[in-house]
Design an enzyme around this catalytic site. Structure first.
Site, PDB file in Angstrom:
ATOM      1  N   ASP A  42       6.920  16.484  -8.743  1.00  0.00           N
ATOM      2  CA  ASP A  42       6.835  16.609  -7.279  1.00  0.00           C
ATOM      3  C   ASP A  42       7.686  15.555  -6.570  1.00  0.00           C
ATOM      4  O   ASP A  42       7.169  14.709  -5.829  1.00  0.00           O
ATOM      5  CB  ASP A  42       5.387  16.481  -6.802  1.00  0.00           C
ATOM      6  CG  ASP A  42       4.612  17.788  -6.930  1.00  0.00           C
ATOM      7  OD1 ASP A  42       5.204  18.780  -7.397  1.00  0.00           O
ATOM      8  OD2 ASP A  42       3.426  17.817  -6.575  1.00  0.00           O
ATOM      9  N   HIS A  50      -0.619  18.926  -5.244  1.00  0.00           N
ATOM     10  CA  HIS A  50       0.065  17.644  -5.400  1.00  0.00           C
ATOM     11  C   HIS A  50      -0.773  16.614  -6.166  1.00  0.00           C
ATOM     12  O   HIS A  50      -0.233  15.885  -7.006  1.00  0.00           O
ATOM     13  CB  HIS A  50       0.451  17.123  -4.012  1.00  0.00           C
ATOM     14  CG  HIS A  50       1.427  15.990  -4.033  1.00  0.00           C
ATOM     15  ND1 HIS A  50       2.632  16.043  -4.699  1.00  0.00           N
ATOM     16  CD2 HIS A  50       1.379  14.750  -3.442  1.00  0.00           C
ATOM     17  CE1 HIS A  50       3.291  14.899  -4.526  1.00  0.00           C
ATOM     18  NE2 HIS A  50       2.550  14.099  -3.782  1.00  0.00           N
ATOM     19  N   SER A  83       5.875  12.076  -7.017  1.00  0.00           N
ATOM     20  CA  SER A  83       6.035  12.005  -5.572  1.00  0.00           C
ATOM     21  C   SER A  83       7.098  10.966  -5.200  1.00  0.00           C
ATOM     22  O   SER A  83       8.249  11.084  -5.621  1.00  0.00           O
ATOM     23  CB  SER A  83       4.675  11.716  -4.923  1.00  0.00           C
ATOM     24  OG  SER A  83       4.708  11.979  -3.546  1.00  0.00           O
TER      25      SER A  83
END
Length: 495
Positions: free
Chosen positions: A335, A396, A310
């Site tokens: 991600d 996620h 992320s």
């Protein structure tokens, strides 16, 4: 209406009802909850969560917490202060990290295992309350109790301060990776994934970022200091030192400052690995460790990999072109952030980008382009062999510990369809395959396959759909491989 006692035929019913002990359902429920809580306390298991499972690789896993001051002293990466205290908020003083590494499977440490939620829990709970905009004297205890119930008793099943895997085990030196956590998270949120890689022969440095992106941390500049609390930061907490331009610190400047902070921590982690490998004494301000002297010469710093998830993926991608000594040879990016600033398009080493299914499926505007298209074209343009894949049936958080600890809750809230343990196994397998490619240049597993989808969920051809093994199609979509990397970028990626 006549009473029961006036009806002889009802006498047995009355007798039974009078002799039966009364246990209202509330008392039964409370008793059951109390017994369950007592059982969890006695056995040291989480109250409302599953314990983290043992690791499946051929080696055991050791773990050590290290906090070391930056070489050269504190480094201020952006001129910004906290609106309330007036203190600098983007000054890097120390690096805090947990190092996961392979050890002998039979070794058992006498030291207690690390807690999944670092102590004090109240600090982390207050951070989450603050990030939720609910930080007050009423909600703090509620958040603390809830956090303790969910994960207060969870421990990380790695042996603390275990010796590095001995010589003669087939691993005289170990490849090293520096890992960066995502926004609103911490280094302990990825313990299972990172330790699984360690059980397969990798040394992983999981950094704790003090850039205000986590729920809270304590900076200790010396072993005897009580430490300085670093709370989470919101944009509204920050301003320029000059009050006349206070409003100029916008979201983009805020994210750039946080990335610069993480850049400095990546540098510090690389310095730490270099020092350990050279046998340089380490000034650790956390609990003392005894095993580091035996690590001298055992780390293959010429195979340094940078990684993240992320916001951490965005930071790792940037650090690939800013971390110079020892310089990274590859990066794996999970991600990459959609709201954490532009993605660095200048990587020159092999990279593996893996999207969760939810990350690829959701069409997100990203600097006037779909996020998916930006990532795909970025990977295509890397001058070294690289991959971009989507893990089907995942979300996620799938790479974090959360689905293992709360599988039903995460499945319900994220819509994942792949079993949480199978999903984690696939992430571990593809990253391990990438490690092997970087080491010996041989493509294996899913990395040996040709592209299946240039766009998410659109097969490149009916022929490719027929020939791609169904067992793999259930798990993966392949968007970019080295064989289709030569295409020029259709649009430049903004810096």
């Amino acid at each position: 209406m006549s009473s029961i006692k006036n009806h002889p035929q009802n006498a047995p019913v009355a007798l039974v009802s009078q002799s039966r002990p009364r246990f209202p359902w509330r008392r039964i429920l409370l008793s059951a909850v109390g017994l369950y809580a007592f059982y969890c306390f006695i056995h040291g298991v989480p109250l409302l969560a599953s314990p983290l499972p043992s690791y499946t690789g051929p080696h055991g896993v050791g773990a050590i917490d290290l906090e070391v001051p930056l070489n050269g002293g504190p480094l201020r990466v952006a001129e910004a202060v906290h609106k309330t205290t007036g203190q600098p908020v983007f000054e890097v003083e120390t690096l805090l990290a947990t190092v996961y590494y392979p050890t002998d499977r039979d070794f058992r440490s006498r030291k207690p295992r690390y807690r999944w939620i670092p102590r004090p829990i109240s600090l982390t709970a207050q951070g989450y309350a603050r990030l939720a905009g609910l930080d007050n004297f009423i909600t703090r205890p509620i958040f603390t109790v809830a956090l303790w119930a969910v994960g207060g008793a969870v421990t990380i099943p790695a042996e603390v301060d275990a010796p590095l895997l001995r010589h003669g085990s087939g691993h005289d030196s170990f490849p090293v990776t520096i890992f960066s956590h995502g926004d609103v998270s911490s280094r302990t949120d990825y313990t299972q994934f990172l330790a699984e890689l360690a059980s397969r022969g990798h040394v992983i440095v999981a950094m704790e970022h003090r850039d205000g992106s986590g729920p809270g941390s304590i900076v200790k500049t010396s072993a005897n200091s009580p430490g300085r609390h670093v709370p989470p930061l919101r944009l509204s907490d920050v301003q320029r030192p000059d009050p006349d331009i206070a409003m100029n610190f916008d979201r983009d400047a805020f994210k750039r400052a946080q990335l610069a902070f993480r850049d400095a921590e990546f540098h510090a982690a690389a310095d730490l690995l270099h020092a350990i490998n050279n046998g340089t004494p380490i000034l650790n301000t956390r609990d003392p460790v005894t095993t580091l002297p035996s690590w001298t010469g055992r780390l293959n710093t010429s195979h340094l990999t940078l990684a993240g998830h992320s916001f951490g993926a965005t930071g790792a991608l940037q650090a690939l072109t800013t971390t110079l000594s020892p310089s990274p040879v590859a990066g794996w990016i999970l991600d990459p952030g959609k709201s954490s600033g532009p993605l660095n398009p200048n990587a020159t080493v092999p990279i593996l980008v893996v999207h969760s299914n939810s990350w690829s499926r959701t069409v997100s505007p990203f600097y006037n382009r779909p996020h998916f298209d930006t990532v795909r074209d970025l990977v295509r343009a890397v001058p070294a062999p690289s991959w971009f894949l989507t893990s089907i049936g995942t979300a996620h958080p799938s790479v974090t510990d959360a689905p293992l600890i709360e599988p039903l809750l995460l499945s319900w809230t994220t819509g994942t369809t792949l079993d949480v343990r199978e999903a984690l196994r696939e992430y571990v397998r593809v990253v391990d395959d990438f490690f092997h490619y970087v080491r010996d240049g041989k493509e294996r597993g899913i990395l040996s396959e040709k592209a299946t989808h240039h766009q998410y969920d659109e097969w490149v051809s009916e022929e490719r759909e027929r020939e791609f093994p169904r067992a793999l199609a259930r798990l993966w979509q392949i968007h970019v491989t080295p064989s289709n990397q030569t295409r020029p970028m259709e649009h430049p990626v903004e810096l």
